[in-house]
Scaffold this active site. Structure first.
Site, PDB file in Angstrom:
ATOM      1  N   HIS A 376       6.051 -83.801 -59.230  1.00  0.00           N
ATOM      2  CA  HIS A 376       6.246 -83.858 -57.847  1.00  0.00           C
ATOM      3  C   HIS A 376       7.502 -84.010 -57.356  1.00  0.00           C
ATOM      4  O   HIS A 376       8.374 -84.454 -58.343  1.00  0.00           O
ATOM      5  CB  HIS A 376       5.298 -84.777 -57.111  1.00  0.00           C
ATOM      6  CG  HIS A 376       5.939 -86.173 -57.172  1.00  0.00           C
ATOM      7  ND1 HIS A 376       6.822 -86.672 -56.176  1.00  0.00           N
ATOM      8  CD2 HIS A 376       5.803 -87.256 -57.877  1.00  0.00           C
ATOM      9  CE1 HIS A 376       7.129 -87.937 -56.551  1.00  0.00           C
ATOM     10  NE2 HIS A 376       6.436 -88.373 -57.471  1.00  0.00           N
ATOM     11  N   CYS A 377       8.131 -83.583 -56.476  1.00  0.00           N
ATOM     12  CA  CYS A 377       9.230 -83.815 -55.924  1.00  0.00           C
ATOM     13  C   CYS A 377       8.925 -84.156 -54.161  1.00  0.00           C
ATOM     14  O   CYS A 377       8.293 -84.406 -53.897  1.00  0.00           O
ATOM     15  CB  CYS A 377      10.271 -82.326 -55.944  1.00  0.00           C
ATOM     16  SG  CYS A 377       9.661 -80.774 -55.229  1.00  0.00           S
ATOM     17  N   GLU A 378      10.090 -83.801 -53.186  1.00  0.00           N
ATOM     18  CA  GLU A 378       9.958 -84.199 -51.865  1.00  0.00           C
ATOM     19  C   GLU A 378       8.876 -83.272 -51.288  1.00  0.00           C
ATOM     20  O   GLU A 378       7.968 -84.018 -50.704  1.00  0.00           O
ATOM     21  CB  GLU A 378      11.244 -84.222 -51.069  1.00  0.00           C
ATOM     22  CG  GLU A 378      11.204 -84.574 -49.707  1.00  0.00           C
ATOM     23  CD  GLU A 378      12.410 -84.316 -49.014  1.00  0.00           C
ATOM     24  OE1 GLU A 378      12.605 -84.745 -47.815  1.00  0.00           O
ATOM     25  OE2 GLU A 378      13.588 -83.838 -49.659  1.00  0.00           O
TER      26      GLU A 378
END
EC number: 3.1.3.48
Length: 473
Positions: A376-378
C-alpha cells in the site's frame, strides 16, 4: 315443271306478309327432289334439306351451270326476310330449267348464317353464359335492333354494312324480341352477380395498390369497409368467460415463447466463464484459491483487498490458512514516520524490496499454510502497485513458470488514507502525514530523485540481461 314450281313459290311469297326463309326453302327443295329421279337419299341418317342437297351435289347435274345472268336484287333486305320469289329471280335457271350452281351456293350460305344467328341469340345460351358473355350478347342484340330500325332511312349504306357483318349476300339478321321468360327475379340475380364481380375486382385492386403506397401519402378514405361479423343470437357463452379463456391462453403462449432450452454452445460458454472467474481467484502459481477475499480495483492484473480484510488479518482471523503475513508501506520515510499500520515495513525502493524478499526467500514451515504480502501507499494508485509488479516480475525471472516464491500478493484498496479514519487504533502513531506536506518538501525532492535513479538503473540492468540472452547460443 320449273315454271310451275317458281310460279307457285312466287304466289305463296306474295300472299300475306310472307313466310320465313326456311319454310320456302324446304318447299322448293322438296319439289326439286320429286322432279329429279336421279337424286338418292340415304335413309340411315336424317339430315336437313340443305345438308341433303349439298351432300349429293356430286350426282346433281344442276350444279354444272354458268354464272348468274342478273345481279341480285337487294332492295327488299330492309324487311329482314327474303321470299322464294326473290330467290328465283336473283338466281337464274339455265336452259334446262335447273338452278345454277351459284344460286345453290348462296342458298347454302344463307341457311348456315341463319342457323348461326339463331344459335347465338337463343335464350338458353344467354342464360347459361357468363356475365361478360351476357353483356356482349346484349350489346350485339342492341346493335342489330338499332341497325334494322334505321334501314328504312338509309337503304344503300346499311345494306353494305349489314352484308359485311353477317358474311352472307342474301340473308339478314331478324330483330329478336326480348325473352318473355326472363323475369324480374332472374334480372336481379344477374345484376347481383355483376355487382359482386365488380366489388371483388375493386377490392383486389385496392389491396395490390396498398402494397406500393408511399408512407408519406395520406391513406385512401374511399377504401371498402370490412364486413362486421354479426353475433349469433344462439351464442350463450358470456363475454367474461371468453376474456378469461383468451387471456389465459395468451399467457400460456407467452410462457412457451419465452422458454429457451440450454444448448451445447451455451454450456461451453458458461463453463469458460466459470473457469475465467475461478482463475481470477487463483494465486500466482495457479495451485490454490486466494486465502483473502478480493475486490475489484484500478489495475485488473492485481488483486485488491479492502481495509476490513486487512484489519481482520491483523487481528489474527486467518491464522488457520496463513503462517506469516507482511504489510509493505511504499511511502517515503517522512510519511511512514507521520503514521503507519501496526507491523508494516517501510520499503519504498526496489533495491530494498529485492534485498529483503529475494536474497533469501522466505519459505513456510508448514506446506499447507501460506505467506502473504500486502502493498500500500497513500492512495494505492501508483507506488504500491508499481512495487508489487516489480516483485512479481523478479520472482518470475528467478523461478520456472509458474512456480513462485511469493504467489499471493495483494494491494490495500484506498491506501493508508482510507484505512486510517476507520481503523485509527491499528495505526502507529495515530496520525496521518500526506506526501505533499509543506514541512517535507526537501525530503520529497530527494526521495523522488533517488527513486528515479534507481528506476533508471533497473531499466539498464533489464536491457543488459536481454542482450545477454540474445547473444547466448
Amino acid at each position: 315443271m320449273s315454271t310451275e314450281l317458281f310460279s307457285s313459290t312466287r304466289e305463296e311469297g306474295s300472299s300475306g306478309s310472307g313466310p320465313s326463309f326456311r319454310s320456302n326453302q324446304r318447299k322448293m327443295l322438296n319439289l326439286l327432289l320429286e322432279r329429279d329421279t336421279s337424286f338418292t337419299v340415304c335413309p340411315d341418317v336424317p339430315r336437313t334439306p340443305v345438308g341433303k342437297f349439298l351432300g349429293d351435289s356430286a350426282n346433281l347435274s344442276i350444279l354444272s351451270g354458268g354464272t348468274p345472268k342478273r345481279c341480285l336484287d337487294l332492295s327488299n333486305l330492309s324487311s329482314g326476310e327474303i321470299t322464294a320469289t326473290q330467290l328465283t329471280t336473283s338466281a337464274d335457271l339455265d336452259e334446262t330449267g335447273h338452278l345454277d350452281s351459284s344460286g345453290l351456293q348462296e342458298v347454302h350460305l344463307a341457311g348456315m348464317n341463319h342457323d348461326q344467328h339463331l344459335m347465338k341469340c337463343s335464350p338458353a345460351q344467354l342464360l347459361c353464359s357468363t356475365p361478360n358473355g351476357l353483356d356482349r350478347g346484349h350489346r350485339k342484340r342492341d346493335a342489330m335492333c338499332s341497325s334494322s330500325a334505321n334501314k328504312e332511312n338509309d337503304n344503300g349504306n346499311l345494306v353494305d354494312s349489314e352484308m359485311k357483318y353477317l358474311g352472307s349476300p342474301i340473308t339478314t339478321v331478324p330483330k329478336l324480341d326480348k325473352n318473355p321468360n326472363l323475369g324480374e327475379d332472374q334480372a336481379e340475380e344477374i345484376s347481383d352477380e355483376l355487382m359482386e364481380f365488380s366489388l371483388k375486382d375493386q377490392e383486389a385492386k385496392v389491396s395490390r395498390s396498398g402494397l406500393y403506397r408511399s408512407p408519406s401519402m395520406p391513406e385512401n378514405l374511399n377504401r371498402p369497409r370490412l364486413k362486421q361479423v354479426e353475433k349469433f343470437k344462439d351464442n350463450t357463452i358470456p363475454d367474461k368467460v371468453k376474456k378469461k379463456y383468451f387471456s389465459g391462453q395468451g399467457k400460456l403462449r407467452k410462457g412457451l415463447c419465452l422458454k429457451k432450452t440450454v444448448s451445447l454452445c451455451d454450456i461451453t460458454i458458461t463453463q469458460m466463464l466459470e473457469e475465467d472467474s475461478n482463475q481470477g481467484h487463483l494465486i500466482g502459481d495457479f495451485s490454490k484459491v486466494c486465502a483473502l477475499p478480493t475486490v475489484s480495483g484500478k489495475h485488473q492484473d492485481l488483486k485488491y483487498v479492502n481495509p476490513e480484510t486487512v484489519a481482520a488479518l491483523l487481528s489474527g482471523k486467518f491464522q488457520g490458512l496463513i503462517e506469516k503475513f507482511y504489510v509493505i508501506d511504499c511511502r517515503y520515510p517522512y510519511e511512514y514516520l507521520g503514521g503507519h499500520i501496526q507491523g508494516a515495513l517501510n520499503l519504498y525502493s526496489q533495491e530494498e524490496l529485492f534485498n529483503f524478499f529475494l536474497k533469501k526467500p522466505i519459505v513456510p514451515l508448514d506446506t499447507q499454510k501460506r505467506i502473504i504480502i500486502v502493498f500500500h501507499c497513500e492512495f494505492s494508485s501508483e507506488r504500491g502497485p508499481r512495487m508489487c509488479r516489480c516483485l512479481r516480475e523478479e520472482d518470475r525471472s528467478l523461478n520456472q513458470y509458474p512456480a513462485l516464491y511469493y504467489p499471493e500478493l495483494y494491494i490495500l484498496k484506498g491506501g493508508y488514507r482510507d484505512f486510517f479514519p476507520e481503523y485509527m487504533e491499528l495505526c502507529e502513531p495515530q496520525s496521518y502525514c500526506p506526501m505533499h506536506h509543506q514541512d517535507h518538501k526537501t525530503e520529497l525532492l530527494r526521495c523522488r530523485s533517488q527513486s528515479k535513479v534507481q528506476e533508471g538503473e533497473r531499466q539498464l540492468r533489464e536491457q543488459i540481461a536481454l542482450l545477454v540472452k540474445d547473444m547466448s547460443p
